[in-house]
Design a protein around this motif. Structure first.
Motif, PDB file in Angstrom:
ATOM      1  N   LYS A   1      70.731  19.191  61.017  1.00  0.00           N
ATOM      2  CA  LYS A   1      70.069  18.987  62.297  1.00  0.00           C
ATOM      3  C   LYS A   1      70.905  18.026  63.118  1.00  0.00           C
ATOM      4  O   LYS A   1      71.291  16.955  62.651  1.00  0.00           O
ATOM      5  CB  LYS A   1      68.663  18.414  62.093  1.00  0.00           C
ATOM      6  CG  LYS A   1      67.881  18.248  63.393  1.00  0.00           C
ATOM      7  CD  LYS A   1      66.474  17.725  63.128  1.00  0.00           C
ATOM      8  CE  LYS A   1      65.685  17.597  64.435  1.00  0.00           C
ATOM      9  NZ  LYS A   1      64.316  17.076  64.199  1.00  0.00           N
TER      10      LYS A   1
ATOM     11  N   LEU B   1      65.534  22.511  55.138  1.00  0.00           N
ATOM     12  CA  LEU B   1      66.448  21.969  56.137  1.00  0.00           C
ATOM     13  C   LEU B   1      67.845  21.802  55.568  1.00  0.00           C
ATOM     14  O   LEU B   1      68.038  21.248  54.488  1.00  0.00           O
ATOM     15  CB  LEU B   1      65.932  20.615  56.637  1.00  0.00           C
ATOM     16  CG  LEU B   1      66.787  19.902  57.694  1.00  0.00           C
ATOM     17  CD1 LEU B   1      66.838  20.724  58.970  1.00  0.00           C
ATOM     18  CD2 LEU B   1      66.237  18.512  57.967  1.00  0.00           C
TER      19      LEU B   1
ATOM     20  N   ARG C   1      58.784  23.466  65.111  1.00  0.00           N
ATOM     21  CA  ARG C   1      58.342  23.069  63.769  1.00  0.00           C
ATOM     22  C   ARG C   1      57.132  23.885  63.333  1.00  0.00           C
ATOM     23  O   ARG C   1      57.046  24.324  62.181  1.00  0.00           O
ATOM     24  CB  ARG C   1      58.005  21.586  63.753  1.00  0.00           C
ATOM     25  CG  ARG C   1      57.617  21.047  62.377  1.00  0.00           C
ATOM     26  CD  ARG C   1      57.303  19.572  62.434  1.00  0.00           C
ATOM     27  NE  ARG C   1      58.451  18.819  62.940  1.00  0.00           N
ATOM     28  CZ  ARG C   1      58.411  17.497  63.156  1.00  0.00           C
ATOM     29  NH1 ARG C   1      57.286  16.811  62.964  1.00  0.00           N
ATOM     30  NH2 ARG C   1      59.486  16.885  63.598  1.00  0.00           N
ATOM     31  N   GLN C   2      56.190  24.095  64.218  1.00  0.00           N
ATOM     32  CA  GLN C   2      55.005  24.881  63.885  1.00  0.00           C
ATOM     33  C   GLN C   2      55.374  26.340  63.601  1.00  0.00           C
ATOM     34  O   GLN C   2      54.801  26.978  62.722  1.00  0.00           O
ATOM     35  CB  GLN C   2      53.992  24.811  65.033  1.00  0.00           C
ATOM     36  CG  GLN C   2      53.354  23.439  65.218  1.00  0.00           C
ATOM     37  CD  GLN C   2      52.551  23.006  64.012  1.00  0.00           C
ATOM     38  OE1 GLN C   2      51.944  23.815  63.326  1.00  0.00           O
ATOM     39  NE2 GLN C   2      52.525  21.693  63.763  1.00  0.00           N
TER      40      GLN C   2
ATOM     41  N   GLU D   1      60.352  20.301  70.111  1.00  0.00           N
ATOM     42  CA  GLU D   1      60.451  20.007  68.676  1.00  0.00           C
ATOM     43  C   GLU D   1      59.202  20.450  67.921  1.00  0.00           C
ATOM     44  O   GLU D   1      59.285  21.130  66.892  1.00  0.00           O
ATOM     45  CB  GLU D   1      60.665  18.505  68.470  1.00  0.00           C
ATOM     46  CG  GLU D   1      60.756  18.069  67.005  1.00  0.00           C
ATOM     47  CD  GLU D   1      62.087  18.422  66.380  1.00  0.00           C
ATOM     48  OE1 GLU D   1      62.114  18.649  65.160  1.00  0.00           O
ATOM     49  OE2 GLU D   1      63.095  18.476  67.122  1.00  0.00           O
ATOM     50  N   GLU D   2      58.041  20.089  68.407  1.00  0.00           N
ATOM     51  CA  GLU D   2      56.793  20.400  67.712  1.00  0.00           C
ATOM     52  C   GLU D   2      56.522  21.909  67.706  1.00  0.00           C
ATOM     53  O   GLU D   2      56.039  22.461  66.705  1.00  0.00           O
ATOM     54  CB  GLU D   2      55.628  19.662  68.371  1.00  0.00           C
ATOM     55  CG  GLU D   2      54.297  19.797  67.633  1.00  0.00           C
ATOM     56  CD  GLU D   2      54.358  19.224  66.227  1.00  0.00           C
ATOM     57  OE1 GLU D   2      53.602  19.727  65.373  1.00  0.00           O
ATOM     58  OE2 GLU D   2      55.168  18.311  65.973  1.00  0.00           O
TER      59      GLU D   2
ATOM     60  N   LEU E   1      69.247  23.110  65.011  1.00  0.00           N
ATOM     61  CA  LEU E   1      68.602  23.041  63.714  1.00  0.00           C
ATOM     62  C   LEU E   1      69.074  24.196  62.843  1.00  0.00           C
ATOM     63  O   LEU E   1      69.071  25.356  63.270  1.00  0.00           O
ATOM     64  CB  LEU E   1      67.081  23.102  63.884  1.00  0.00           C
ATOM     65  CG  LEU E   1      66.229  22.975  62.622  1.00  0.00           C
ATOM     66  CD1 LEU E   1      66.344  21.571  62.042  1.00  0.00           C
ATOM     67  CD2 LEU E   1      64.780  23.307  62.938  1.00  0.00           C
TER      68      LEU E   1
ATOM     69  N   LEU F   1      58.221  27.412  62.385  1.00  0.00           N
ATOM     70  CA  LEU F   1      58.941  27.512  61.110  1.00  0.00           C
ATOM     71  C   LEU F   1      58.013  27.390  59.910  1.00  0.00           C
ATOM     72  O   LEU F   1      58.397  27.759  58.793  1.00  0.00           O
ATOM     73  CB  LEU F   1      60.026  26.427  61.042  1.00  0.00           C
ATOM     74  CG  LEU F   1      61.219  26.612  61.980  1.00  0.00           C
ATOM     75  CD1 LEU F   1      62.176  25.440  61.861  1.00  0.00           C
ATOM     76  CD2 LEU F   1      61.952  27.923  61.684  1.00  0.00           C
ATOM     77  N   LYS F   2      56.815  26.872  60.119  1.00  0.00           N
ATOM     78  CA  LYS F   2      55.867  26.750  59.011  1.00  0.00           C
ATOM     79  C   LYS F   2      55.383  28.113  58.514  1.00  0.00           C
ATOM     80  O   LYS F   2      54.846  28.229  57.414  1.00  0.00           O
ATOM     81  CB  LYS F   2      54.662  25.905  59.434  1.00  0.00           C
ATOM     82  CG  LYS F   2      54.970  24.412  59.550  1.00  0.00           C
ATOM     83  CD  LYS F   2      53.706  23.631  59.895  1.00  0.00           C
ATOM     84  CE  LYS F   2      54.009  22.133  59.969  1.00  0.00           C
ATOM     85  NZ  LYS F   2      52.797  21.339  60.297  1.00  0.00           N
TER      86      LYS F   2
END
Length: 221
Positions: free
Chosen positions: A176, A173, A163-164, A159-160, A185, A166-167
């Protein structure tokens, strides 16, 4: 004069439909064909949907010509106009139009046909050119920016990492879902050009099963 008297007089003068000269019919036909061709090529060259439909584009041409002929006929005779209204009132159209923009093109064709059939030829020609120009300008103005749906499937433990990653791109969003340790996602991303290099980057992340990019135009729903 009452409505009954008006209808009676119109019945007596029903032959007045012959007052439509062949020259007027010819001008209506030519003008409607030319205007419908402008609508046709505008739709074909600058279509922004997911799948272009040649049948729908041909419908725009037919609607313009047919509407022009109908208006030209019913505007010359009261009895004919009442009969045409009664005949058209029993027609039901059940074909779904998925893209809202297609509705605009359909109304454009009908409105142009009404103007031509009523004899407002300069108005019809100017309005067709003006609307086509406005549509083309706005389409070209936003043509460089594309909107996509990015669908990523990965393990919950990643997950993390996802997420990083996609930044690095602008996203929002959309959906999900979690199922037995797996996450799906869906995010909306926008960027100029055909940039797809980040897709490979996300696909190579640890724990990511798949990443899919689909162009989004609003008509998938």
């Amino acid at each position: 004069m009452t409505i009954t008297e008006i209808i009676t007089e119109s019945l007596k003068d029903a032959e007045s439909i012959s007052s439509i000269s062949p020259q007027f019919v010819l001008v209506v036909a030519i003008c409607s064909i030319l205007c419908s061709l402008v609508i046709y090529f505008t739709y074909k060259k600058f279509y922004r949907g997911a799948v272009y439909s040649e049948n729908f584009n041909l419908l725009n041409v037919l609607m313009c010509i047919i509407t022009a002929l109908i208006i030209a006929v019913i505007s010359s005779n009261l009895v004919m106009s009442l009969g045409m209204v009664g005949a058209l009132s029993i027609v039901r159209f059940r074909s779904a139009v998925k893209d809202p923009l297609d509705i605009g093109f359909l109304f454009w064709s009908i409105a142009t046909g009404i103007a031509i059939g009523a004899g407002y030829f300069p108005f019809a020609i100017i309005s067709v050119i003006l609307i086509a120009a406005i549509y083309i300008v706005f389409t070209l103005a936003v043509s460089g920016v594309r909107t996509y749906l990015l669908v990523v499937k990965y393990d919950e433990g990643s997950e993390e990492i996802v997420r990083q990653a996609l930044k690095t791109i602008k996203n929002s969003l959309k959906c999900k879902s979690n199922y037995k340790g797996k996450v799906e996602l869906t995010v909306q991303v926008k960027f100029k050009g055909n940039r797809t290099d980040f897709l490979q980057t996300i696909s190579n992340l640890e724990g990511v099963d798949s990443a899919m990019l689909v162009e989004y135009t609003g008509d998938y729903l």
